[in-house]
Design a protein around this motif. Sequence first.
Motif, short mmCIF file in Angstrom:
data_model
loop_
_atom_site.label_atom_id
_atom_site.label_comp_id
_atom_site.label_asym_id
_atom_site.label_seq_id
_atom_site.Cartn_x
_atom_site.Cartn_y
_atom_site.Cartn_z
N ARG A 193 -42.83 -50.70 31.33
CA ARG A 193 -43.97 -49.78 31.45
C ARG A 193 -43.52 -48.44 32.05
NH1 ARG A 193 -49.12 -49.64 35.30
NH2 ARG A 193 -50.30 -48.12 34.12
N ALA A 226 -42.84 -40.74 27.63
CA ALA A 226 -44.02 -39.94 27.24
C ALA A 226 -44.08 -38.65 28.05
CB ALA A 226 -45.29 -40.76 27.43
N ARG A 234 -44.30 -43.01 23.27
CA ARG A 234 -44.63 -44.03 24.29
C ARG A 234 -44.48 -45.43 23.72
NH1 ARG A 234 -49.50 -42.48 25.40
NH2 ARG A 234 -48.93 -41.18 27.17
N GLN A 235 -45.08 -45.66 22.55
CA GLN A 235 -45.04 -46.98 21.96
C GLN A 235 -43.63 -47.35 21.49
OE1 GLN A 235 -47.89 -47.60 18.83
NE2 GLN A 235 -47.43 -49.77 18.67
N ARG A 244 -41.66 -46.46 29.47
CA ARG A 244 -42.62 -45.86 28.51
C ARG A 244 -43.23 -44.59 29.08
NH1 ARG A 244 -45.12 -51.09 27.21
NH2 ARG A 244 -46.49 -50.64 28.94
N LEU A 245 -43.64 -44.65 30.34
CA LEU A 245 -44.27 -43.49 30.97
C LEU A 245 -43.30 -42.32 31.12
CD1 LEU A 245 -46.38 -45.32 33.70
CD2 LEU A 245 -47.22 -44.24 31.59
N ASP A 295 -47.97 -40.33 21.77
CA ASP A 295 -48.30 -41.76 21.78
C ASP A 295 -47.26 -42.57 21.01
OD1 ASP A 295 -50.51 -41.73 23.42
OD2 ASP A 295 -51.93 -41.44 21.76
#
Length: 143
Positions: free
Chosen positions: A16, A23, A40-41, A19-20, A37
């Motif tokens: 997580r 992004a 991020r994914q 990912r942050l 997005d």
Amino acid sequence: MPTVRFGFTPSPVHVRTARLVAASAAAQAQLAAEFIDEVRQAAGEACSRAVARHRRHGVTKLVRMKLAIGERFVAEVADFAPVSRNSLSIAGNGVTDLAASPSDEDALAEEVALTLLAGLVSDLQVIEGEDGVGTIVRMAWPL
């Protein structure tokens, strides 16, 4: 070329954060909003795949991520697990070859992660790591 590099313990709880960070770097690079997005994914899928590969093979080295801002926004996720044919199975058309019938659920999960990445990212490469150790998932988006 501004670059962010970091490593994290191969544990799902750190995906997580990765990912942050991806992004946030994409937003800093002024990547088009519709791609943030996606970054991020895709970063989450690539990091989850790397963590799963490390855990499956008992590798304790850090999973590494590199985010670079240049002519394109490039995200790379490197693992250090042994390389097999399935590890590098992105076909030329961007679709993973699932006909290989991986022998266990972890290998199948790796194939599914690559298939998801191929659907998310148009500029995707999965290459063998340095000295033939591990894989690098390289993803790029236009700025």
